[in-house]
Design an enzyme around this catalytic site. Structure first.
Site, PDB file in Angstrom:
ATOM      1  N   ARG A 184       0.825  -1.225   0.000  1.00  0.00           N
ATOM      2  CA  ARG A 184       0.000   0.000   0.000  1.00  0.00           C
ATOM      3  C   ARG A 184       0.857   1.273   0.000  1.00  0.00           C
ATOM      4  O   ARG A 184       0.532   2.271   0.624  1.00  0.00           O
ATOM      5  CB  ARG A 184      -0.972   0.007   1.190  1.00  0.00           C
ATOM      6  CG  ARG A 184      -2.008  -1.091   1.152  1.00  0.00           C
ATOM      7  CD  ARG A 184      -2.978  -0.964   2.303  1.00  0.00           C
ATOM      8  NE  ARG A 184      -2.338  -1.247   3.573  1.00  0.00           N
ATOM      9  CZ  ARG A 184      -2.834  -0.914   4.752  1.00  0.00           C
ATOM     10  NH1 ARG A 184      -3.981  -0.272   4.819  1.00  0.00           N
ATOM     11  NH2 ARG A 184      -2.195  -1.205   5.864  1.00  0.00           N
ATOM     12  N   GLU A 185       1.951   1.223  -0.744  1.00  0.00           N
ATOM     13  CA  GLU A 185       2.858   2.370  -0.785  1.00  0.00           C
ATOM     14  C   GLU A 185       2.177   3.623  -1.326  1.00  0.00           C
ATOM     15  O   GLU A 185       2.455   4.736  -0.862  1.00  0.00           O
ATOM     16  CB  GLU A 185       4.080   2.035  -1.650  1.00  0.00           C
ATOM     17  CG  GLU A 185       4.992   0.964  -1.085  1.00  0.00           C
ATOM     18  CD  GLU A 185       4.648  -0.443  -1.513  1.00  0.00           C
ATOM     19  OE1 GLU A 185       5.525  -1.314  -1.475  1.00  0.00           O
ATOM     20  OE2 GLU A 185       3.474  -0.684  -1.895  1.00  0.00           O
ATOM     21  N   ILE A 203     -24.503   7.543   9.910  1.00  0.00           N
ATOM     22  CA  ILE A 203     -24.598   6.279   9.180  1.00  0.00           C
ATOM     23  C   ILE A 203     -23.954   5.138   9.949  1.00  0.00           C
ATOM     24  O   ILE A 203     -24.163   3.979   9.640  1.00  0.00           O
ATOM     25  CB  ILE A 203     -23.997   6.427   7.770  1.00  0.00           C
ATOM     26  CG1 ILE A 203     -24.662   7.603   7.047  1.00  0.00           C
ATOM     27  CG2 ILE A 203     -24.170   5.178   6.948  1.00  0.00           C
ATOM     28  CD1 ILE A 203     -26.179   7.531   6.989  1.00  0.00           C
ATOM     29  N   GLU A 209     -27.095   8.743  -0.322  1.00  0.00           N
ATOM     30  CA  GLU A 209     -26.182   9.829  -0.698  1.00  0.00           C
ATOM     31  C   GLU A 209     -26.931  10.819  -1.568  1.00  0.00           C
ATOM     32  O   GLU A 209     -27.553  10.435  -2.550  1.00  0.00           O
ATOM     33  CB  GLU A 209     -24.998   9.256  -1.468  1.00  0.00           C
ATOM     34  CG  GLU A 209     -24.005  10.295  -1.955  1.00  0.00           C
ATOM     35  CD  GLU A 209     -24.405  10.956  -3.260  1.00  0.00           C
ATOM     36  OE1 GLU A 209     -24.145  12.158  -3.402  1.00  0.00           O
ATOM     37  OE2 GLU A 209     -24.986  10.288  -4.121  1.00  0.00           O
ATOM     38  N   ASN A 233     -16.847  -2.995  -7.148  1.00  0.00           N
ATOM     39  CA  ASN A 233     -16.776  -2.130  -5.977  1.00  0.00           C
ATOM     40  C   ASN A 233     -15.721  -1.038  -6.151  1.00  0.00           C
ATOM     41  O   ASN A 233     -15.302  -0.410  -5.191  1.00  0.00           O
ATOM     42  CB  ASN A 233     -16.477  -2.951  -4.710  1.00  0.00           C
ATOM     43  CG  ASN A 233     -16.553  -2.105  -3.456  1.00  0.00           C
ATOM     44  OD1 ASN A 233     -17.336  -1.178  -3.354  1.00  0.00           O
ATOM     45  ND2 ASN A 233     -15.713  -2.419  -2.479  1.00  0.00           N
ATOM     46  N   GLU A 269     -25.123  -2.171  -6.941  1.00  0.00           N
ATOM     47  CA  GLU A 269     -23.871  -2.585  -7.572  1.00  0.00           C
ATOM     48  C   GLU A 269     -23.954  -4.002  -8.126  1.00  0.00           C
ATOM     49  O   GLU A 269     -23.312  -4.333  -9.112  1.00  0.00           O
ATOM     50  CB  GLU A 269     -22.765  -2.487  -6.522  1.00  0.00           C
ATOM     51  CG  GLU A 269     -21.420  -3.012  -6.894  1.00  0.00           C
ATOM     52  CD  GLU A 269     -20.520  -3.047  -5.670  1.00  0.00           C
ATOM     53  OE1 GLU A 269     -19.932  -4.110  -5.424  1.00  0.00           O
ATOM     54  OE2 GLU A 269     -20.429  -2.025  -4.968  1.00  0.00           O
ATOM     55  N   HIS A 282     -16.826  12.126   1.936  1.00  0.00           N
ATOM     56  CA  HIS A 282     -15.617  11.743   1.209  1.00  0.00           C
ATOM     57  C   HIS A 282     -14.735  12.938   0.875  1.00  0.00           C
ATOM     58  O   HIS A 282     -13.682  12.789   0.266  1.00  0.00           O
ATOM     59  CB  HIS A 282     -15.985  10.987  -0.069  1.00  0.00           C
ATOM     60  CG  HIS A 282     -16.661   9.684   0.204  1.00  0.00           C
ATOM     61  ND1 HIS A 282     -18.030   9.549   0.216  1.00  0.00           N
ATOM     62  CD2 HIS A 282     -16.169   8.463   0.525  1.00  0.00           C
ATOM     63  CE1 HIS A 282     -18.345   8.300   0.507  1.00  0.00           C
ATOM     64  NE2 HIS A 282     -17.236   7.618   0.700  1.00  0.00           N
TER      65      HIS A 282
END
Length: 785
Positions: free
Chosen positions: A23-24, A460, A694, A141, A634, A723
């Site tokens: 996860r750099e 939420i 949303e 996703n 989704e 976000h």
């Protein structure tokens, strides 16, 4: 394996994970946002990751390696910036877009001083505005930043990223294949944001758009690109006549502008079906098919494939993590080779590998049996190469035998099947799918029990997962923090969270979910039939990465999962505490799911486990229970003809999880970043007492579906975008709620954020929620007058 045989069958990949095995990219990007890392070092991190990724693919035997699949945030947003399609509210002055342009559009920004205490305003444009909308990339996703279009939108070449990265790869000796989002997919996925002309069709912008694509392709060809990949996954959906015409018009022009380069068009995530003739007729050099999710196309494609094109066979599943069945794949590839010849056949993954974890090499905790059934991105590249070699009859017999042994092991393993789970599901009755009473009667009983004001406020579910919370969890998992000390730490975090909510006046508090690493992973860890990786990260959006659980067997619950924490939280307040669960469809969608039984069966197994938890929460005195289903839409198949079947079992899955409670227990659900217009009747059929959605990024646009349908139950349209690091002012929230109140009965409206607050900082959350409660208070005062 013999090296004397020179094959003409090529291998390629459509895209590779950009996040880094450790996860750099996330760490560097977030450090930059916080002002802890200079831009030069962020850029250097990206360059280093690209080199690692390219050389890995080269070493694995991949002949054509994608470039421009790397992104600091999202490839669709990168395409918008390359095309100069920057919404006017960001006050972009033209010229070249850069990383800061990307971050500004993706995250929104506030002008002037620091956004929050520990996150400096690194964006280039010092203006206060909201981020562009985000939604799911087809049925995955992965979230992309939605392009915005107006009738007067014009495009111009405004970036150098794709050219820079191609030059970078070429200098390293990489056989590089630049990747672009195709023009018709780009226009089809965007949204009209034009109040003066809201009904215009973005496809009318095609002429100008293709002119810029011509320029991009011409420059790449001049720079030495042999192949250029244009992704058109829209071809795997139901195309309109206008889209079909647009595809023909676009590629008629692009085929003439390519110069010495050759064009590969890809589609994936499903079959081409009725679009096959249009796809085969495109005047390009190669066409890619997803032969995994579009297996129904195989025979027709092979029977009709043109003699002047190369066939790219996507035969290794790019979206799931199960090992390829070499015998089944070779059967398809041999038919393809016989149909088109070795010199016109490429072997590839079905889609970009961005949807798979990077490598199994770092998974030291998975047991060897389970690990032998899996393949992550690096292993998928090896599968592509080994399949090519076996097809060319130069492959290792040992590789084929090892593959067969893994398949046999998985098929015969006793850990996959649980007779008690199968028996319980078989005995489910029709009454198990229904609440005892209709919503109107339930609403009356719930109001009497909960005594909530008009415009009740809630969140939420999750609250900030601070460094301290993550550190304590890591120490506990390592065994350096005792169970008792960890328990006490979590209780203290819950107590602070509940006290804050009480202090500011949140009407229905939550416990904050500090014990949870992820909204799906946490539940999987407490259910049978799941396995977990240590480093199986995939990108959801931006720097939000998730580690999907692996559903390898029948699912059941052996003990309560959340009751302890919710029950404790309820002792800290007189207000009704809301229990928080993840729904069965979302757990399914956000996991890597077994492929040896229908997804509907796995969903209903999960639903029965969640049902047990819901009933236990009610028994423990929790009066409101939220069963989140953000992935409900989704999961929709790409083809409308398959929707009814999916929606039937998905709605039943929610009912199965929720319908074991009494009328006066209030069932909530949450959905985010979804289009609801075309499935609103099924959302209503879920019959949740309260749904939160949303709406802030879309300026309450998503509420239209609920209004037009006359949605009967209670609804909480999100009033601020979690976000983005912005702290939204009360007048902004009030304006959004005024729009909602104009179309939804006051008695049915809630006030809440768009989504959970896990990824935000307390220094953002506190003022935002204070503003939110103040907004609700003003609404009540106005209503009383």
């Amino acid at each position: 394996m013999s090296n004397s045989h020179k094959t003409t069958i090529k291998t390629h990949s459509l895209g590779y994970p950009r996040i880094g095995a450790k996860r750099e990219l996330k760490k560097a990007t977030e450090a930059y946002w916080k002002g802890e890392l200079p831009l030069s070092e962020l850029i250097a991190t990206g360059k280093n990751l690209r080199e690692i990724n390219w050389k890995k693919q080269q070493a694995a035997g991949i002949n054509l390696i994608p470039v421009n699949d790397f992104s600091f945030y999202d490839q669709v947003l990168d395409m918008s910036c390359l095309l100069g399609n920057v919404p006017s509210r960001f006050e972009w002055q033209g010229g070249q877009t850069d990383i800061n342009t990307v971050f500004t559009i993706a995250r929104g920004t506030e002008g002037g001083a620091s956004l929050v205490e520990d996150e400096k305003d690194c964006q280039a444009n010092k203006i206060s505005t909201f981020a562009s909308e985000m939604t799911k990339w087809f049925d995955t996703n992965y979230h992309f930043i939605v392009p915005e279009f107006r009738a007067n939108t014009t495009f111009s070449l405004s970036g150098t990223k794709v050219f820079d990265e191609f030059a970078e790869a070429k200098a390293l000796g990489i056989n590089a294949k630049p990747v672009l989002v195709g023009p018709v997919t780009y226009l089809s996925l965007g949204k009209v944001q034009d109040s003066s002309n809201p009904d215009f069709d973005p496809l009318t912008l095609l002429d100008n758009l293709v002119s810029v694509y011509e320029e991009i392709i011409g420059k790449l060809a001049a720079a030495g690109a042999e192949w250029i990949q244009l992704d058109e996954p829209i071809i795997s959906t139901d195309l309109s006549a206008l889209q079909r015409d647009a595809l023909k018009a676009a590629y008629d022009r692009l085929s003439k502008a390519k110069g010495s380069a050759k064009l590969l068009v890809t589609t994936y995530f499903g079959g081409v079906r009725d679009n096959l003739d249009d796809y085969l007729a495109l005047p390009v050099d190669a066409l890619h098919f997803d032969f995994v999710r579009g297996s129904e196309d195989i025979d027709t494609v092979l029977a009709t494939f043109p003699k002047n094109k190369i066939l790219s066979a996507g035969i290794v599943e790019g979206r799931n993590i199960w090992k390829n069945d070499y015998d089944a794949s070779l059967e398809v590839l041999k038919k393809a080779k016989a149909a088109v010849g070795a010199d016109r056949l490429w072997v590839a993954p079905s889609c970009s590998l961005v949807h798979s974890p990077v490598t199994l090499q770092n998974e030291r905790k998975l047991d060897e049996e389970l690990k032998s059934w899996l393949a992550f991105s690096d292993e998928k590249l090896t599968e592509v190469s080994e399949l090519r070699q076996l097809l060319d009859e130069v492959g290792s017999v040992e590789a084929l035998e090892a593959n067969r042994a893994a398949a046999a092991s998985r098929k015969s393993s006793k850990r996959i099947h649980n007779d008690a789970v199968k028996k319980r599901l078989a005995e489910v009755k029709p009454s198990d799918f229904d609440r005892a009473s209709a919503f109107a009667e339930r609403q009356s009983k719930q109001r009497a029990k909960l005594s909530l004001p008009d415009f009740p406020t809630t969140t939420i579910g999750s609250f900030p997962q601070t460094k301290e919370v993550r550190h304590a969890r890591a120490q506990w998992k390592k065994g350096t923090l005792s169970d008792a000390d960890y328990d006490q730490f979590i209780k203290e975090e819950i107590a602070k969270c509940v006290a804050f909510q009480d202090e500011i006046g949140i009407d229905m508090p939550v416990h904050g979910e500090f014990e949870r690493n992820d909204m799906v992973e946490y539940f999987g860890e407490n259910l049978e039939g799941f396995a977990f990786t240590s480093n199986g990260w995939v990108q959801s959006f931006g720097t939000r990465y998730v580690k999907p659980p692996i559903v390898f067997g029948d699912v059941s619950r052996s003990k309560p999962m959340t009751v302890y924490w919710s029950k404790y939280a309820q002792t800290l307040t007189d207000r009704p505490m809301k229990g928080m669960l993840t729904g069965p469809v979302t757990i399914l969608q956000w996991s890597f799911v077994r492929d040896d039984q229908p997804r509907s069966v796995t969903t209903h197994q999960i639903a029965l486990a969640i049902r047990d938890e819901v009933v236990d929460l009610e028994t423990a005195g929790i009066a409101a229970i939220q069963i989140d289903e953000p992935a409900f839409r989704e999961g929709l198949p790409l083809r409308h003809s398959e929707w009814d079947h999916y929606l039937d079992w998905a709605v039943k899955g929610f009912h199965l999880s929720a319908c074991g409670v009494k009328d006066d227990t209030q069932i909530h659900t949450h959905m985010c970043y979804s289009e609801f217009n075309d499935i609103i009747e099924f959302i209503a059929a879920m019959d949740a007492d309260v749904i939160t959605i949303e709406t802030s990024r879309s300026n309450m646009e998503l509420l239209d579906a609920f209004v037009d349908f006359k949605y009967p139950n209670e609804i909480g349209p999100g009033v601020y975008d979690i976000h983005s690091p912005r702290v939204p002012p009360t007048n902004e929230m009030s304006n959004l709620m005024s729009k909602a109140e104009a179309v939804i009965p006051r008695k049915n409206l809630w006030v809440n954020p768009d989504c959970g607050l896990k990824t935000r900082q307390w220094s953002e959350v506190k003022p935002s929620l204070i503003n939110m409660v103040e907004t609700a208070t003003k609404l009540r005062a106005t209503a009383s007058k």
